[in-house]
Write an enzyme that holds these catalytic residues in place. Structure first.
Site, PDB file in Angstrom:
ATOM      1  CG  ASN A   1      -1.750   1.311   1.288  1.00  0.00           C
ATOM      2  OD1 ASN A   1      -2.737   1.444   0.564  1.00  0.00           O
ATOM      3  ND2 ASN A   1      -1.355   2.273   2.128  1.00  0.00           N
ATOM      4  CD  GLU A   2      -1.169   5.908   0.386  1.00  0.00           C
ATOM      5  OE1 GLU A   2      -0.421   6.368   1.286  1.00  0.00           O
ATOM      6  OE2 GLU A   2      -2.312   6.346   0.174  1.00  0.00           O
ATOM      7  N   PRO A   3       3.535   2.331  -1.662  1.00  0.00           N
ATOM      8  CG  PRO A   3       4.229   0.741  -3.229  1.00  0.00           C
ATOM      9  CD  PRO A   3       2.989   1.315  -2.586  1.00  0.00           C
TER      10      PRO A   3
END
Length: 637
Positions: free
Chosen positions: A443-445
């Site tokens: 998630n949201e790297p």
């Protein structure tokens, strides 16, 4: 003094099981003893946090090592006491419980006795009667160790289980973090340090799910894998059964319907079960009979000159297919639109601790809302939650703890190796759940960084190799033109917070939202959905005209997005998710006792936006035309 929080220096080889990870179920051959309740607890508050290892606390009763308190399991320890230092504690904490093991388990050497920890955050070491039996890295997946030989050494003594847990996060953990030492003595006391993280939820710690002791026969069913398909009225269950403890064995595999009738059977360890007039597993609100489950009953028989061994295990099976086209997500070859929520395992007092009343309440809220799906943001949830999803037809995007990967050093080989291991464990645990339709690896790297291309290519290909039947994705907030991992996913999932983190004006949502959709699809030609949208709101705060943090502002934000979604879902948009409940975060000037983007409060009470979303989700459900025109909750299952 240098703070030592090394997770590995004190560890060596252990007796970890390397086979399957079937959920412990009682049967005619298996028993389960639940160790939920009060445990003895002590935090190691020494300067280097390693006093417990130096003094070998596991070799004696924990109460003999110094002051202890009672601690409930399962629960996060952070909010249980009035001690502020324990709420924000970083380092090793120690749990202990003495357990009475049934005498028949000890006397029968043909009985395996297994200790299972459902989840302990983050790094765990386990001893039984002073001897190490297990160690595990990662806070959201189960681990086990066989302990029969240890408890039989002294069959008259109580079984003393000691578990130490360390919540320290490093650049190589998942999620990652950094320990920062504050050395300015004009501002901070000696030895002061903080745990820095890049994810927006509280780093709750402790034993979060049940600790179990269960038995199997010496020869036992170790693992089962099922893959399902159908054609016309015929269903197909391709299966493989793994057996341990016996060189040769006799198997009987029976597939039973809900009425207990056998609809297919086999005596082979692998094969295909064919089901006539199959009842498919359908999502909630997509069919008049959602969540239909068969039961695959596996009976193992092993006989020699002196004894006969039998093991019985029953696995729920839902027959369904999942596929993706360039514009659609298909379940059973029918277009499926995700109208659901993002969740957290989070609540007052218990933190991330497993709690049945809370789970049932959350499922009732999902059904009241007309939601058909959720994402396990941002880590794997308890197995019992997925089992409820199977039964109720709630569709799941199963996400690993790959959140907060924002430092380039977290894309190194050690991080990638651990990430691959986490996906191994996640797929091994959840591969047979029909409710799980997609894997999310992050998630949201910081997926725009150069190392992200090799990292996510390797990670996604590995996940597909583990399970080729489900799409693989991750949730991004990077720019479409620079995202290095997007070429490898099956579905484009984007977090979008227009008019919140920037441009706080309700008029601007439609233009960037439409542009964002078109840019992603134009470049990748893959179906897309919004994995999270929203705005924080303090319940009861009102303003007209709407301003940020009011209930009116959150409602208008959602309505503005909904207009865009209604246009784009005619093309290639396959879903929309919203935060269901407020949840705890670190303290900060942008967080008033947690993240307030939920449409329900942390206490599960609705805000104004919940009623807007309820009206929308039920309208979306009734537009499908593939189920009775239910217009209100509750609806029959």
């Amino acid at each position: 003094m240098l703070l030592v929080l090394c997770l590995f220096a004190v560890l060596d080889s252990a007796l970890m099981l390397d086979g399957g990870m079937l959920f412990p179920r009682e049967s005619s051959s298996r028993e389960v003893k639940n160790l939920d309740g009060l445990w003895v607890f002590r935090a190691d508050k020494s300067a280097d946090r390693n006093q417990g290892f130096r003094e070998s606390w596991y070799k004696q009763s924990l109460s003999e090592t110094g002051p202890v308190i009672e601690m409930p399991v399962p629960a996060s320890y952070n909010d249980i006491t009035q001690d502020a230092t324990l709420r924000d504690f970083i380092g090793w904490v120690w749990y202990e419980r003495e357990v009475v093991i049934p005498s028949r388990w000890i006397s029968d050497e043909g009985t395996r006795v297994v200790l299972r920890v459902g989840s302990a955050h983050y790094y765990s070491v386990v001893w039984v009667n002073g001897e190490k039996v297990a160690q595990h890295e990662g806070g959201h997946l189960p681990f086990e160790a066989e302990i029969g030989s240890l408890i039989r050494k002294n069959p008259t003594m109580l079984c003393r289980i000691t578990i130490t847990v360390n919540n320290t996060l490093t650049l190589e953990t998942l999620p990652p973090g950094i320990i920062q030492h504050m050395d300015d003595r004009t501002r901070y006391p000696d030895g002061y340090f903080i745990q820095k993280i890049n994810f927006d939820f509280f780093n709750y710690a402790g034993i979060h799910r049940s600790v179990l002791v269960y038995t199997t026969p010496k020869a036992y069913v170790d693992d089962i894998t099922v893959v399902t398909d159908f054609s016309d009225n015929m269903g197909f269950v391709t299966y493989q059964v793994s057996v341990r403890g016996a060189a040769t064995a006799t198997l009987k595999v029976s597939l039973m319907d809900k009425d207990g009738h056998c609809v297919a059977s086999s005596r082979e360890p692998s094969g295909v079960l064919s089901v006539t007039d199959v009842k498919l597993w359908w999502p909630y609100l997509m069919h008049e009979n959602p969540g239909y489950l068969y039961s695959m009953e596996v009976c193992l028989m092993v006989a020699d000159e002196s004894s006969t061994c039998e093991d019985v295990y029953a696995l729920p099976v839902g027959i369904r297919t999942v596929s993706v086209s360039s514009t659609q997500f298909l379940i059973n070859n029918k277009p499926f639109y995700f109208h659901g929520v993002n969740k957290h395992e989070d609540s007052d007092i218990r933190g991330k601790g497993f709690d049945w009343p809370l789970i049932v309440k959350d499922f009732n809220l999902l059904k009241w809302l007309g939601a058909n799906s959720f994402r396990t943001s941002h880590y794997p949830y308890a197995e019992e939650i997925l089992q409820m999803c199977d039964r109720h037809g709630i569709v799941v995007i199963d996400e690993c703890p790959g959140v907060g990967i924002s430092d380039v050093r977290s894309f190194g080989n050690m991080s990638l190796t651990h990430h691959l291991e986490v996906m191994d464990e996640l797929v091994r645990r959840d591969k047979n759940h029909p409710s799980v339709v997609m894997w999310s690896v992050a998630n949201e790297p910081a997926s725009e960084m150069p190392p992200a291309e090799f990292y996510f290519k390797t990670l996604i290909e590995h996940t597909r190799a583990l399970d080729s039947t489900r799409p693989v994705t991750y949730v991004t907030n990077s720019n479409f033109a620079t995202d290095k991992g997007a070429p490898f996913v099956d579905v484009i999932c984007v977090n979008s917070y227009f008019s919140w983190y920037h441009d706080p004006d309700l008029e601007v949502i439609p233009i960037p939202a439409n542009t964002q959709f078109e840019n992603w699809y134009g470049k990748y030609q893959k179906p897309s959905f919004r994995a999270s949208i929203g705005a924080d709101v303090l319940p009861g705060l009102h303003s007209d005209p709407p301003v940020m943090f009011t209930e009116e502002y959150q409602s208008f934000v959602l309505q503005s997005y909904h207009k865009v979604f209604d246009q784009m879902r005619k093309k290639y948009v396959i879903g929309e998710l919203i935060w269901n409940c407020d949840f705890m975060t670190l303290q900060g000037t942008t967080r008033v006792v947690g993240n307030k983007k939920g449409i329900f409060t942390r206490q599960r009470q609705p805000k104004a936006a919940a009623f807007i979303l309820k009206e929308r989700y039920w309208r979306l459900a009734n537009e499908t035309g593939r189920h009775p025109p239910w217009t209100k909750y509750p609806c029959p299952l």
